[in-house]
Write a protein that holds these residues in place. Sequence first.
Motif, PDB file in Angstrom:
ATOM      1  N   ASN A  19       0.865  -1.170   0.000  1.00 29.72           N
ATOM      2  CA  ASN A  19       0.000   0.000   0.000  1.00 29.72           C
ATOM      3  C   ASN A  19       0.907   1.227   0.000  1.00 29.72           C
ATOM      4  O   ASN A  19       1.644   1.471   0.950  1.00 29.72           O
ATOM      5  N   SER A  20       0.847   2.029  -1.079  1.00 30.56           N
ATOM      6  CA  SER A  20       1.788   3.142  -1.237  1.00 30.56           C
ATOM      7  C   SER A  20       1.638   4.213  -0.165  1.00 30.56           C
ATOM      8  O   SER A  20       2.581   4.979   0.084  1.00 30.56           O
ATOM      9  N   PHE A  21       0.489   4.308   0.475  1.00 34.71           N
ATOM     10  CA  PHE A  21       0.336   5.299   1.537  1.00 34.71           C
ATOM     11  C   PHE A  21       1.179   4.943   2.754  1.00 34.71           C
ATOM     12  O   PHE A  21       1.732   5.822   3.422  1.00 34.71           O
ATOM     13  N   TYR A  22       1.298   3.644   3.029  1.00 34.41           N
ATOM     14  CA  TYR A  22       1.955   3.207   4.257  1.00 34.41           C
ATOM     15  C   TYR A  22       3.304   2.530   4.022  1.00 34.41           C
ATOM     16  O   TYR A  22       3.982   2.147   4.979  1.00 34.41           O
ATOM     17  N   GLU A  81      -2.041   9.865  11.052  1.00 30.75           N
ATOM     18  CA  GLU A  81      -0.785   9.759  11.798  1.00 30.75           C
ATOM     19  C   GLU A  81       0.262   8.919  11.064  1.00 30.75           C
ATOM     20  O   GLU A  81       1.456   9.023  11.332  1.00 30.75           O
ATOM     21  N   ARG A  82      -0.187   8.116  10.085  1.00 36.49           N
ATOM     22  CA  ARG A  82       0.749   7.270   9.351  1.00 36.49           C
ATOM     23  C   ARG A  82       1.364   7.975   8.134  1.00 36.49           C
ATOM     24  O   ARG A  82       2.260   7.438   7.502  1.00 36.49           O
ATOM     25  N   VAL A  83       0.851   9.162   7.800  1.00 34.25           N
ATOM     26  CA  VAL A  83       1.401   9.888   6.641  1.00 34.25           C
ATOM     27  C   VAL A  83       1.894  11.291   7.000  1.00 34.25           C
ATOM     28  O   VAL A  83       2.627  11.903   6.234  1.00 34.25           O
ATOM     29  N   ILE A  84       1.481  11.804   8.144  1.00 35.35           N
ATOM     30  CA  ILE A  84       1.728  13.207   8.489  1.00 35.35           C
ATOM     31  C   ILE A  84       3.219  13.550   8.566  1.00 35.35           C
ATOM     32  O   ILE A  84       3.631  14.678   8.262  1.00 35.35           O
ATOM     33  N   ASP A  85       4.052  12.576   8.948  1.00 35.15           N
ATOM     34  CA  ASP A  85       5.484  12.851   9.095  1.00 35.15           C
ATOM     35  C   ASP A  85       6.315  12.311   7.923  1.00 35.15           C
ATOM     36  O   ASP A  85       7.547  12.299   7.995  1.00 35.15           O
ATOM     37  N   ASP A  86       5.650  11.898   6.855  1.00 31.72           N
ATOM     38  CA  ASP A  86       6.329  11.317   5.699  1.00 31.72           C
ATOM     39  C   ASP A  86       6.618  12.422   4.681  1.00 31.72           C
ATOM     40  O   ASP A  86       5.708  13.093   4.196  1.00 31.72           O
ATOM     41  N   ALA A  87       7.888  12.609   4.339  1.00 33.78           N
ATOM     42  CA  ALA A  87       8.274  13.690   3.415  1.00 33.78           C
ATOM     43  C   ALA A  87       7.649  13.527   2.040  1.00 33.78           C
ATOM     44  O   ALA A  87       7.486  14.514   1.305  1.00 33.78           O
ATOM     45  N   ARG A  88       7.291  12.303   1.667  1.00 33.21           N
ATOM     46  CA  ARG A  88       6.627  12.105   0.381  1.00 33.21           C
ATOM     47  C   ARG A  88       5.325  12.890   0.317  1.00 33.21           C
ATOM     48  O   ARG A  88       4.910  13.343  -0.749  1.00 33.21           O
ATOM     49  N   PHE A  89       4.669  13.026   1.476  1.00 32.81           N
ATOM     50  CA  PHE A  89       3.349  13.640   1.516  1.00 32.81           C
ATOM     51  C   PHE A  89       3.345  15.049   2.115  1.00 32.81           C
ATOM     52  O   PHE A  89       2.559  15.901   1.725  1.00 32.81           O
ATOM     53  N   ASN A  90       4.208  15.302   3.086  1.00 36.10           N
ATOM     54  CA  ASN A  90       4.090  16.567   3.823  1.00 36.10           C
ATOM     55  C   ASN A  90       4.930  17.711   3.254  1.00 36.10           C
ATOM     56  O   ASN A  90       4.889  18.823   3.769  1.00 36.10           O
TER      57      ASN A  90
END
Length: 560
Positions: free
Chosen positions: A267-270, A297-306
């Motif tokens: 799952n690309s989100f996680y 909380e599983r994407v908020i600290d990921d540089a890909r998304f934030n």
Amino acid sequence: MTDIELKTLKDNLWHSADMLRAGAHLAANKYGQPILGLIFLRYADILFKQHKKEIEAEYQQYKGTRMEKDYKDVAIEKCGFFLPECAYFDTINNAPDNAEKAVLVKKAMEAIEQENPKMQGVLPKEVYGQLVPEEEPELLSRIVRVFKDIPEDISIDLFGQIYEYFLGNFALAEGQGGGAFYTPASVVQYMVEVLQPKTGDKKFLDPACGSGGMFVQAARYMHRHNATSDDMMHFRCYGVEKEPDTVKLAKMNLLLNNVRGEITEANSFYSDPYNAFGAFDYVMANPPFNVDEVVLERVIDDARFNTYGVPRNKTKSAKKQSDKKETVPNANYLWIGYFATALNDNGKAALVMANSASDAGGSELEIRKKMIEDGIISQMVTLPSNMFSTVTLPATLWFFNKQRTKKDEILFIDARNIFTQVDRAHRKFSDEQIKNLGIISRLYEGDSDSFWALVEEYKAAGQQEQVDWLLERWPEGKYQDVIGLCKVAKLDGEDGVRDQDYSLNAGRYVGVVIEDDGMTESEFRDTMKGLHAEFSQLNDEALALQAEIDKNMKELFGEE
């Protein structure tokens, strides 16, 4: 093989699916897997036969010497895999027409996987037992014979086209379910036409890869532009797909089209199996739209998304924190941010996105502002409706380009009225429409040579209507805005992107064509006044008639 012969072959092969649908004990959305498995089996058989003399010659040349090689190793070196005798198509085709054939197919698939580790877990194996129903045990044999009709001198490139043809037909047949694994080929071809992927040590990402069509079309584009086999050895594809069955379809698709790459089930989100941030030369994708269950909380600290921002709800949920974890309200901008951040300093991307994302407000607007101000968005294209199996509304193509210098403007194209009708419910781009839309990008980039080359190509083919279409819009072979079709919008200025509240909806910029009806301004005004007066009169008559009907109903049946 001519185009007509190939089309006839594809249509004849597709009838096998109809046989299976009518007789097999399979759900309507499951009969694609065994058919695609048999296509792969026939492909492996033909490819191995085409290389067999070469394999035998090299094996015999070094047999008994210090340079002797195992026969299997020679085969893998020459054609990419080893095919054991139990998997020869004739072995299966010539076996008795009974339930034992399903066992033979299963053993063939198992043997191929055992001899070729890169195919481990890819091929369908268990499903064939359901293709020999008690009331029609010869069903599987009939289908196998259909694929025996594929000529043994067919080019491997055409085999890939057959596989893609079946993927597309299965997607249409399955409707919503099929659209999850297949993006219509003509849409992908147009995306590639704009992106113009180059060969070399290039890395290509699709984090929602479905059956791998983005990779295949990119590779075909390179082949059409004279990429050699050595060139393609340096082109590597990396796909992520969360549905296990679709992962298998993608792996088979890459193998059949001789595309080097990896497909990871995740799952690309996680999950970030390829460390995507800033790592890729190209990104292409058609991700699922409007996903609303991604845990914040599983994407908020990921540089890909934030990097550009994570979409957030306007207000906190009234639910207790223990009841449910906060989710991202809509994951569209997670995808958009991910595709942008996966690019290296020279990277380019093309993605399909829901139209609603172009004008989304709230936190999504803030993300869009950052991306526009950053200058990464190079082009926006609104597609016609009914181009996809899953949605009827038009989608939008987003293009990113980290190389470009014109970061203060965006090219908008409204392609909603450019399409070829396939059937009542589906549309596509014709080859000419793909070229014509693609040439807009070339002209915008200052490439007049490609424009004139396309004009000459059409002239040579006797396609004067296509020549006229191009020259009516760009008579000097240089880019200019065309009302209703394309517009270069600056960030600043009247009707600029900032002035339009950072909307990326092409319709806001390109305008609409007003056909010249030959009327003067005063004639048009008088005509409209007359039509309005006529409409008012008809409206009054309708109200009077409604009152008369109400009166008669009361007289007949009394007051309610």
